[in-house]
Design a protein around this motif. Structure first.
Motif, short mmCIF file in Angstrom:
data_model
loop_
_atom_site.label_atom_id
_atom_site.label_comp_id
_atom_site.label_asym_id
_atom_site.label_seq_id
_atom_site.Cartn_x
_atom_site.Cartn_y
_atom_site.Cartn_z
N SER A 64 0.83 -1.22 0.00
CA SER A 64 0.00 0.00 0.00
C SER A 64 0.86 1.26 0.00
O SER A 64 0.51 2.25 -0.64
CB SER A 64 -0.95 -0.01 1.20
N HIS A 65 1.98 1.22 0.73
CA HIS A 65 2.90 2.35 0.73
C HIS A 65 3.38 2.64 -0.69
O HIS A 65 3.34 3.79 -1.15
CB HIS A 65 4.08 2.03 1.65
N VAL A 105 -4.68 3.09 -9.66
CA VAL A 105 -3.98 2.24 -8.70
C VAL A 105 -5.03 1.51 -7.86
O VAL A 105 -5.80 2.15 -7.14
CB VAL A 105 -3.04 3.06 -7.80
N LEU A 106 -5.06 0.20 -7.96
CA LEU A 106 -6.05 -0.62 -7.26
C LEU A 106 -5.37 -1.47 -6.19
O LEU A 106 -4.54 -2.33 -6.51
CB LEU A 106 -6.80 -1.53 -8.25
N ASP A 107 -5.72 -1.22 -4.95
CA ASP A 107 -5.15 -1.98 -3.83
C ASP A 107 -6.11 -3.08 -3.42
O ASP A 107 -7.33 -2.95 -3.58
CB ASP A 107 -4.89 -1.03 -2.66
N GLY A 134 -3.51 4.41 -20.73
CA GLY A 134 -3.41 4.74 -19.32
C GLY A 134 -2.59 3.68 -18.59
O GLY A 134 -2.36 2.59 -19.10
N LYS A 135 -2.16 4.02 -17.39
CA LYS A 135 -1.33 3.11 -16.60
C LYS A 135 -2.17 2.49 -15.49
O LYS A 135 -3.00 3.16 -14.87
CB LYS A 135 -0.14 3.88 -16.00
N LEU A 136 -1.93 1.21 -15.22
CA LEU A 136 -2.66 0.49 -14.20
C LEU A 136 -1.66 -0.24 -13.31
O LEU A 136 -0.80 -0.97 -13.79
CB LEU A 136 -3.63 -0.51 -14.83
N VAL A 137 -1.81 -0.03 -12.01
CA VAL A 137 -0.99 -0.74 -11.02
C VAL A 137 -1.94 -1.38 -10.02
O VAL A 137 -2.81 -0.71 -9.47
CB VAL A 137 0.00 0.19 -10.30
N CYS A 138 -1.78 -2.67 -9.79
CA CYS A 138 -2.64 -3.41 -8.87
C CYS A 138 -1.80 -4.05 -7.77
O CYS A 138 -0.60 -4.28 -7.94
CB CYS A 138 -3.39 -4.52 -9.60
N ALA A 139 -2.47 -4.38 -6.67
CA ALA A 139 -1.81 -5.14 -5.61
C ALA A 139 -2.79 -6.13 -5.03
O ALA A 139 -4.00 -5.88 -4.96
CB ALA A 139 -1.29 -4.21 -4.52
N ALA A 140 -2.26 -7.27 -4.61
CA ALA A 140 -3.08 -8.33 -4.01
C ALA A 140 -2.18 -9.13 -3.07
O ALA A 140 -0.97 -8.95 -3.03
CB ALA A 140 -3.67 -9.23 -5.09
N ARG A 141 -2.82 -10.04 -2.34
CA ARG A 141 -2.06 -10.85 -1.38
C ARG A 141 -1.21 -11.91 -2.08
O ARG A 141 -0.31 -12.49 -1.46
CB ARG A 141 -3.01 -11.52 -0.39
N CYS A 142 -1.51 -12.21 -3.34
CA CYS A 142 -0.72 -13.21 -4.05
C CYS A 142 -0.68 -12.85 -5.54
O CYS A 142 -1.37 -11.93 -5.99
CB CYS A 142 -1.28 -14.61 -3.85
N ALA A 143 0.12 -13.58 -6.28
CA ALA A 143 0.20 -13.39 -7.72
C ALA A 143 -1.09 -13.85 -8.38
O ALA A 143 -1.87 -14.60 -7.78
CB ALA A 143 1.39 -14.16 -8.28
N PRO A 144 -1.36 -13.42 -9.62
CA PRO A 144 -2.60 -13.84 -10.29
C PRO A 144 -2.81 -15.34 -10.31
O PRO A 144 -3.95 -15.82 -10.19
CB PRO A 144 -2.42 -13.27 -11.71
#
Length: 240
Positions: A64-65, A105-107, A134-144
């Motif tokens: 998240s940081h 940016v999707l957390d 456009g640019k997209l950055v995602c985060a999740a607890r694991c890889a896809p």
């Protein structure tokens, strides 16, 4: 968020501002040098039409940081940070129109994976951002590969992202990170005090930073420095 096309979204998303201290300058890189360099490069004018970035890692590793730092570095162009875990009562239409932004940016994306309505909107957003460059950055607890997608097409899009694992910090680096956040707040946190906090509190930078704010207020109220005895008083602990 600075785009007249999404003023309505701006009103909706006011509860989710960027944390003032979540910047690249306050992030201790550790083993994440390549990832941080890539995220910093997103603000370069020549960086266009790139695959999405997907960050994954355990809780409190710094995802998240980094997401918020990336968003902040893009300003004043239009960018938005959207923590999906804080949107349980909102319909996926919240994603509608975001393709008009320069950066989305999707957390915590994993909290909506498996929901057909959310996945359909996410798939549309992936495609629309690519079409609009456009640019997209995602985060999740694991890889896809570790998530159970409902839509195979979204699974394919996510798997085609540039994937980075965010590696958490060892104790020595955590102490440095805590002192870096303290300096950002104008707080003098000696080495012994930083290590005492790491010994007594969860190794979660969010928790540690909230305690920094509490300690700062307490020290200002009584005009005392952040020594170990004073921190022990504030934490309500004693030696064992």
């Amino acid at each position: 968020l600075q785009n007249p096309k999404v003023n309505q979204l701006a009103q909706l998303l006011l509860p989710f501002p960027l944390e003032p201290s979540a910047r690249f300058e306050t992030f201790v890189v550790g083993k994440n040098a390549a990832l941080v360099a890539h995220l910093r490069s997103l603000s370069d004018a020549g960086y266009t039409n790139s695959p999405p970035l997907w960050l994954w890692g355990e809780p409190s590793c710094g995802k998240s940081h980094l997401l918020q730092a990336t968003c902040a570095a893009m300003l004043p162009v239009s960018a938005i940070y959207l923590p999906l875990k804080n949107l349980p009562k909102l319909v996926p239409d919240v994603l509608h129109g975001l393709e008009s932004l320069d950066l989305v940016v999707l957390d915590d994306l994993d909290v909506v994976v498996g929901n057909p309505a959310w996945e359909q909107m996410l798939f549309s957003l992936f495609n629309a951002l690519q079409a609009e460059e456009g640019k997209l950055v995602c985060a999740a607890r694991c890889a896809p590969a570790g998530l159970n997608f409902f839509l195979p097409d979204l699974d394919s899009r996510a798997s085609g992202a540039i994937i980075y694992q965010v590696t958490g910090l060892i104790d020595d680096h955590l102490a440095i990170a805590l002192q870096t956040h303290a300096r950002f707040r104008g707080i003098d946190l000696p080495d012994k005090s930083a290590r005492f906090l790491l010994h007594r509190l969860p190794r979660d930078m969010g928790v540690l930073c909230r305690w920094l704010d509490t300690l700062d207020q307490a020290s200002l109220a009584v005009h005392r420095k952040l020594t170990v005895p004073f921190i022990r008083e504030v934490l309500g602990t004693s030696d064992t």
